[in-house]
Design a protein around this motif. Structure first.
Motif, PDB file in Angstrom:
ATOM      1  N   GLY A 191       0.826  -1.218   0.000  1.00  0.00           N
ATOM      2  CA  GLY A 191       0.000   0.000   0.000  1.00  0.00           C
ATOM      3  C   GLY A 191       0.844   1.244   0.000  1.00  0.00           C
ATOM      4  N   HIS A 192       0.263   2.287  -0.605  1.00  0.00           N
ATOM      5  CA  HIS A 192       1.055   3.493  -0.755  1.00  0.00           C
ATOM      6  C   HIS A 192       1.112   4.322   0.518  1.00  0.00           C
ATOM      7  CE1 HIS A 192      -3.033   4.349  -2.181  1.00  0.00           C
ATOM      8  NE2 HIS A 192      -2.889   5.425  -1.458  1.00  0.00           N
ATOM      9  N   ALA A 193       0.199   4.067   1.459  1.00  0.00           N
ATOM     10  CA  ALA A 193       0.245   4.856   2.696  1.00  0.00           C
ATOM     11  C   ALA A 193       1.548   4.554   3.432  1.00  0.00           C
ATOM     12  CB  ALA A 193      -0.959   4.542   3.567  1.00  0.00           C
ATOM     13  N   ALA A 194       1.849   3.259   3.582  1.00  0.00           N
ATOM     14  CA  ALA A 194       3.084   2.870   4.263  1.00  0.00           C
ATOM     15  C   ALA A 194       4.292   3.326   3.456  1.00  0.00           C
ATOM     16  CB  ALA A 194       3.120   1.361   4.454  1.00  0.00           C
ATOM     17  N   PHE A 195       4.193   3.164   2.159  1.00  0.00           N
ATOM     18  CA  PHE A 195       5.278   3.543   1.244  1.00  0.00           C
ATOM     19  C   PHE A 195       5.638   5.020   1.423  1.00  0.00           C
ATOM     20  CE2 PHE A 195       6.083   5.429  -3.009  1.00  0.00           C
ATOM     21  CZ  PHE A 195       7.193   4.711  -3.406  1.00  0.00           C
ATOM     22  N   THR A 196       4.605   5.869   1.430  1.00  0.00           N
ATOM     23  CA  THR A 196       4.855   7.306   1.522  1.00  0.00           C
ATOM     24  C   THR A 196       5.190   7.725   2.943  1.00  0.00           C
ATOM     25  OG1 THR A 196       3.547   7.719  -0.426  1.00  0.00           O
ATOM     26  CG2 THR A 196       3.856   9.585   1.036  1.00  0.00           C
ATOM     27  N   ALA A 197       4.635   7.004   3.924  1.00  0.00           N
ATOM     28  CA  ALA A 197       4.976   7.321   5.317  1.00  0.00           C
ATOM     29  C   ALA A 197       6.471   7.127   5.526  1.00  0.00           C
ATOM     30  CB  ALA A 197       4.191   6.433   6.274  1.00  0.00           C
ATOM     31  N   MET A 198       7.013   6.055   4.959  1.00  0.00           N
ATOM     32  CA  MET A 198       8.454   5.809   5.057  1.00  0.00           C
ATOM     33  C   MET A 198       9.218   6.947   4.388  1.00  0.00           C
ATOM     34  SD  MET A 198       9.369   2.525   6.116  1.00  0.00           S
ATOM     35  CE  MET A 198      10.747   2.055   5.118  1.00  0.00           C
ATOM     36  N   ARG A 199       8.717   7.308   3.228  1.00  0.00           N
ATOM     37  CA  ARG A 199       9.390   8.335   2.460  1.00  0.00           C
ATOM     38  C   ARG A 199       9.362   9.674   3.204  1.00  0.00           C
ATOM     39  NH1 ARG A 199       9.136  11.166  -2.283  1.00  0.00           N
ATOM     40  NH2 ARG A 199       6.896  11.210  -2.472  1.00  0.00           N
ATOM     41  N   ALA A 200       8.220   9.919   3.866  1.00  0.00           N
ATOM     42  CA  ALA A 200       8.083  11.167   4.604  1.00  0.00           C
ATOM     43  C   ALA A 200       9.111  11.229   5.733  1.00  0.00           C
ATOM     44  CB  ALA A 200       6.668  11.297   5.163  1.00  0.00           C
ATOM     45  N   ARG A 201       9.522  10.074   6.230  1.00  0.00           N
ATOM     46  CA  ARG A 201      10.544  10.064   7.288  1.00  0.00           C
ATOM     47  C   ARG A 201      11.939  10.014   6.699  1.00  0.00           C
ATOM     48  NH1 ARG A 201       9.058  10.370  12.109  1.00  0.00           N
ATOM     49  NH2 ARG A 201      11.153   9.993  12.835  1.00  0.00           N
ATOM     50  N   GLY A 202      12.005  10.077   5.400  1.00  0.00           N
ATOM     51  CA  GLY A 202      13.323  10.173   4.772  1.00  0.00           C
ATOM     52  C   GLY A 202      13.853   8.873   4.215  1.00  0.00           C
ATOM     53  N   ALA A 203      13.073   7.797   4.345  1.00  0.00           N
ATOM     54  CA  ALA A 203      13.569   6.509   3.848  1.00  0.00           C
ATOM     55  C   ALA A 203      13.026   6.225   2.457  1.00  0.00           C
ATOM     56  CB  ALA A 203      13.160   5.388   4.801  1.00  0.00           C
ATOM     57  N   GLN A 204      13.913   6.122   1.516  1.00  0.00           N
ATOM     58  CA  GLN A 204      13.506   5.716   0.172  1.00  0.00           C
ATOM     59  C   GLN A 204      14.087   4.330  -0.004  1.00  0.00           C
ATOM     60  OE1 GLN A 204      11.479   6.492  -2.384  1.00  0.00           O
ATOM     61  NE2 GLN A 204      12.626   7.616  -3.893  1.00  0.00           N
ATOM     62  N   VAL A 205      13.254   3.319   0.247  1.00  0.00           N
ATOM     63  CA  VAL A 205      13.805   1.971   0.209  1.00  0.00           C
ATOM     64  C   VAL A 205      13.457   1.244  -1.074  1.00  0.00           C
ATOM     65  CG1 VAL A 205      13.846   1.749   2.716  1.00  0.00           C
ATOM     66  CG2 VAL A 205      11.855   0.957   1.462  1.00  0.00           C
ATOM     67  N   THR A 206      12.422   1.727  -1.754  1.00  0.00           N
ATOM     68  CA  THR A 206      11.896   0.973  -2.892  1.00  0.00           C
ATOM     69  C   THR A 206      12.623   1.281  -4.194  1.00  0.00           C
ATOM     70  OG1 THR A 206       9.750   1.016  -1.820  1.00  0.00           O
ATOM     71  CG2 THR A 206       9.766   0.498  -4.162  1.00  0.00           C
ATOM     72  N   ASP A 207      12.980   0.215  -4.913  1.00  0.00           N
ATOM     73  CA  ASP A 207      13.596   0.393  -6.231  1.00  0.00           C
ATOM     74  C   ASP A 207      12.570   0.216  -7.340  1.00  0.00           C
ATOM     75  OD1 ASP A 207      16.264   0.563  -5.141  1.00  0.00           O
ATOM     76  OD2 ASP A 207      16.080  -1.585  -4.753  1.00  0.00           O
ATOM     77  N   VAL A 208      11.595  -0.662  -7.103  1.00  0.00           N
ATOM     78  CA  VAL A 208      10.575  -0.928  -8.108  1.00  0.00           C
ATOM     79  C   VAL A 208       9.216  -0.986  -7.411  1.00  0.00           C
ATOM     80  CG1 VAL A 208       9.746  -2.541  -9.866  1.00  0.00           C
ATOM     81  CG2 VAL A 208      12.213  -2.333  -9.449  1.00  0.00           C
ATOM     82  N   ALA A 209       8.232  -0.262  -7.960  1.00  0.00           N
ATOM     83  CA  ALA A 209       6.873  -0.327  -7.411  1.00  0.00           C
ATOM     84  C   ALA A 209       6.021  -1.197  -8.327  1.00  0.00           C
ATOM     85  CB  ALA A 209       6.277   1.070  -7.324  1.00  0.00           C
ATOM     86  N   VAL A 210       5.375  -2.204  -7.748  1.00  0.00           N
ATOM     87  CA  VAL A 210       4.449  -3.017  -8.533  1.00  0.00           C
ATOM     88  C   VAL A 210       3.045  -2.531  -8.198  1.00  0.00           C
ATOM     89  CG1 VAL A 210       3.492  -5.321  -8.865  1.00  0.00           C
ATOM     90  CG2 VAL A 210       5.965  -5.023  -8.595  1.00  0.00           C
ATOM     91  N   VAL A 211       2.357  -2.002  -9.207  1.00  0.00           N
ATOM     92  CA  VAL A 211       0.989  -1.535  -8.984  1.00  0.00           C
ATOM     93  C   VAL A 211       0.037  -2.641  -9.409  1.00  0.00           C
ATOM     94  CG1 VAL A 211      -0.738   0.200  -9.601  1.00  0.00           C
ATOM     95  CG2 VAL A 211       1.661   0.866  -9.342  1.00  0.00           C
ATOM     96  N   VAL A 212      -0.724  -3.159  -8.446  1.00  0.00           N
ATOM     97  CA  VAL A 212      -1.639  -4.258  -8.727  1.00  0.00           C
ATOM     98  C   VAL A 212      -2.994  -3.706  -9.141  1.00  0.00           C
ATOM     99  CG1 VAL A 212      -2.749  -6.313  -7.788  1.00  0.00           C
ATOM    100  CG2 VAL A 212      -0.501  -5.621  -6.970  1.00  0.00           C
ATOM    101  N   VAL A 213      -3.520  -4.210 -10.262  1.00  0.00           N
ATOM    102  CA  VAL A 213      -4.871  -3.831 -10.675  1.00  0.00           C
ATOM    103  C   VAL A 213      -5.648  -5.120 -10.929  1.00  0.00           C
ATOM    104  CG1 VAL A 213      -6.240  -2.440 -12.261  1.00  0.00           C
ATOM    105  CG2 VAL A 213      -3.829  -1.894 -11.927  1.00  0.00           C
ATOM    106  N   ALA A 214      -6.803  -5.272 -10.261  1.00  0.00           N
ATOM    107  CA  ALA A 214      -7.614  -6.468 -10.480  1.00  0.00           C
ATOM    108  C   ALA A 214      -8.237  -6.386 -11.869  1.00  0.00           C
ATOM    109  CB  ALA A 214      -8.684  -6.575  -9.410  1.00  0.00           C
TER     110      ALA A 214
END
Ligand code: GDP
Length: 592
Positions: free
Chosen positions: A154-177
């Motif tokens: 989920g992007h909430a956790a993703f952006t929360a991390m980023r907001a604290r300065g952590a950019q950990v993700t190299d590739v984002a997989v966007v799931v669409v049903a």
């Protein structure tokens, strides 16, 4: 505040990477002061942490010092010298596994996909094959290198991390049903990945269902400027089914491909640094933190510091609960031995010894106390200063509006704004109230949230307050556009024009022992004002451009003197008047 800059240099050369201590020295402020100032920008760094040029420049600019980027070779050398070790330069780094985060609309199968990938790749018989949820896991593959997945989708956790300065993700997989198609949170996920500048892959999930229509998904994505390969674009879209396992191999291959393009590297031969992914208090084992090692190698016995917390690696475990003695880049590990529960998203690093770790945590704590409520990010009102300091070249916006029609109308109007050098960048626009995730995205991206005829959720308001994100509410479109326009105007270098208030002719000269020469004048035009600036013109040529030192009518000081009257004029730093000189009294007026 401790030490103030005594007399700061007007410009400072900064390398691409500089330690907090090094930055302080360059700016003539104490390390604590430097740490505090970084905190106000949401950057949590200890004294010996390395920060990038952009961040350093921000602090310099705040102190009224113009930053200048040092040439690259020196910068690397400087960073190496300052960190007392090697910088994580490409030459020294070795390839590392990619770190993947799965994003997407609720119920489109993020969790199922993470589970399916994990299960398909559990090495049979290993540690009972039972995988624990520790916030991240790594898969080993027969035919390829390992891949790390962040297990908090989920992007909430993703952006929360980023907001604290952590950019950990190299590739984002966007799931669409495939049966449901692109939904509001799909769009959010896409915008969040884009704002983070993370490459994206689409997993078209649930293709096992009869109602699945992968082509519709591809078409819908195009409407949001995600053009998949089949449509001539560059985004890989992989049909999968978390339920049957179909396509999972292709998905991991696609991840490999995208990761390969990024040439991910890290140096395992240095003290570890990384990010806290998840943390909790275990009743038996004390604080437990899942750490993603991003650079270096973490070893049992290493002293650690993260945010305000210090400690030591007493034991480390992988996602199967197996003990590890060391963990290299992109490896998630569960660490036991921190003195307190750290904050997810905070940076963590290994330092020389426990004493150093404790001291750094203590320094950070003091800095945090000192920083208090002074956290501030970009607001429309402060933008002008930020821009003059060279920090902002675009106005980053998030738009939430009541109905789709207003989103479109405002988006269209915003596109027409901005000009040379300053752009409007709308990173996310959608209908609905301002949510916590909007605010976090704003915080992580230096954006301002525009709320058009929508409310702000209480949790979002709290988050905005805490993180200093500005939410601006509007009820009329033109007012919204107007205030953005005004902010943009602030972004431009202001242009001033001289407006002449009055002209006087020098008719006689007097001498005063106290103020030097006084020009006895006659006002030929307009009004002379005491607070005007004055140009002294002789035969049309400027002799001086100075402030007014005094204006007198008879024996009295005057604030202004009208046309047709006589007066005495004293200028600041000029008294070489000649009879017949014209004194042009003027003020500056901003014209743009
Ligand atoms: P999340 O909210 O995105 O994490 O979605 P979940 O993983 O919880 O999945 C939501 C629902 O969709 C669950 O009932 C899953 O069983 C179901 N689901 C997930 N993936 C698939 C799939 O590939 N095919 C089918 N038929 N159902 C799926």
């Amino acid at each position: 505040m401790t030490a103030r800059p005594t007399s700061p240099p007007r410009t400072v050369a900064l390398p691409d990477a500089v330690t907090v201590k090094g930055l302080g020295e360059r700016l003539g402020i104490s390390p604590i002061e430097t740490i505090k100032r970084l905190m106000t920008h949401g950057v949590m760094a200890a004294m010996n942490d390395t920060i990038d040029y952009e961040t350093a420049a921000l602090v310099a600019a705040e102190l009224g010092v113009a930053p200048a980027r040092m040439a690259a070779p020196d910068a690397v050398a400087a960073a190496v010298r300052e960190s007392g070790g090697d910088a994580d330069a490409d030459e020294t780094g070795v390839p590392r596994p990619p770190v993947v985060t799965i994003l997407g609309h609720v119920d489109h199968g993020k969790t199922s996909l993470l589970d399916a990938i994990r299960e398909t790749n559990v090495v049979a018989g290993e540690a009972g094959g039972i995988t624990q949820h520790i916030g991240a896991y790594q898969i080993e593959r027969a035919g390829g290198g390992p891949v790390t997945f962040i297990d908090t989708p989920g992007h909430a956790a993703f952006t929360a991390m980023r907001a604290r300065g952590a950019q950990v993700t190299d590739v984002a997989v966007v799931v669409v049903a495939a049966d449901d198609g692109v939904m509001p949170q799909t769009v959010e996920a896409i915008d969040h990945a884009r704002a983070a500048d993370v490459p994206m892959i689409v997993a078209i999930n649930k293709t096992d269902l009869p109602a699945a229509d992968p082509d519709r998904v591809r078409r819908q994505l195009t409407e949001h400027s995600v053009v998949v390969e089949e449509y001539g674009g560059e985004v890989l879209a992989v049909p999968v089914s978390a339920a049957t396992g179909a396509g999972l191999g292709d998905l991991v291959e696609a991840i490999d491909l995208v990761a390969e393009l990024q040439e991910l590297r890290a140096n395992p031969d240095r003290p570890a640094s990384g990010a806290v992914i998840e943390a909790e208090l275990d009743p038996r084992r004390g604080p437990l933190a899942t750490v993603l090692v991003q650079s270096g190698t973490l070893r049992q016995g290493d002293a650690l510091v993260t945010g305000l917390v210090s400690g030591k690696v007493k034991a480390m475990f992988d996602e199967r609960g197996a003990r590890l003695r060391e963990a290299g880049p992109a490896r998630p590990v569960r660490v036991m031995g921190l003195e307190d529960v750290p904050v997810a998203g905070d940076a963590i690093r290994a330092v020389a010894d426990e004493r150093t770790a404790r001291r750094l945590a203590e320094e950070a704590r003091r800095a945090a106390e000192g920083a208090g409520a002074s956290r501030g990010r970009v607001t429309l009102d402060t933008l002008f200063n930020e821009v003059s300091a060279g920090n902002v070249k675009e106005l980053v916006l998030i738009l939430k509006a009541d109905v789709r029609g207003s989103v479109e109308a405002i988006r269209g109007a915003l596109q027409g704004l901005g000009g040379e050098g300053v752009k409007v960048k709308l990173i996310h626009s959608a209908t609905g109230p301002v949510s916590e995730s909007d605010v976090m995205l704003a915080g992580a991206s230096g954006a301002i949230v525009l709320a058009f005829n929508v409310k702000t959720e209480p949790s979002a308001a709290r988050e905005a307050e805490a993180s200093g994100v500005e939410i601006r509410a509007y009820e009329v479109i033109y007012q919204l556009i107007e205030s953005v326009e005004q902010a943009l105007e602030g972004l431009y270098e202001p242009v001033y024009e001289r407006v002449v208030d009055g002209v006087a002719e020098v008719r006689q000269l007097f001498r005063s022992s106290r103020v030097g020469r006084i020009a006895g004048c006659y006002v030929t035009e307009g009004t002379l004002r005491r607070n005007s600036r004055i140009r002294v013109l002789r035969n049309g040529e400027e002799q001086a451009d100075v402030g007014c030192g005094g204006l007198r009518r008879f024996r009295d000081d005057a604030r202004e003197v009208q046309q047709g009257f006589e007066c005495g004029v004293v200028l600041d730093g000029f008294d070489a008047f000649a009879e017949g000189d014209l004194l042009e009294f003027y003020h500056q007026q901003r014209v743009n």
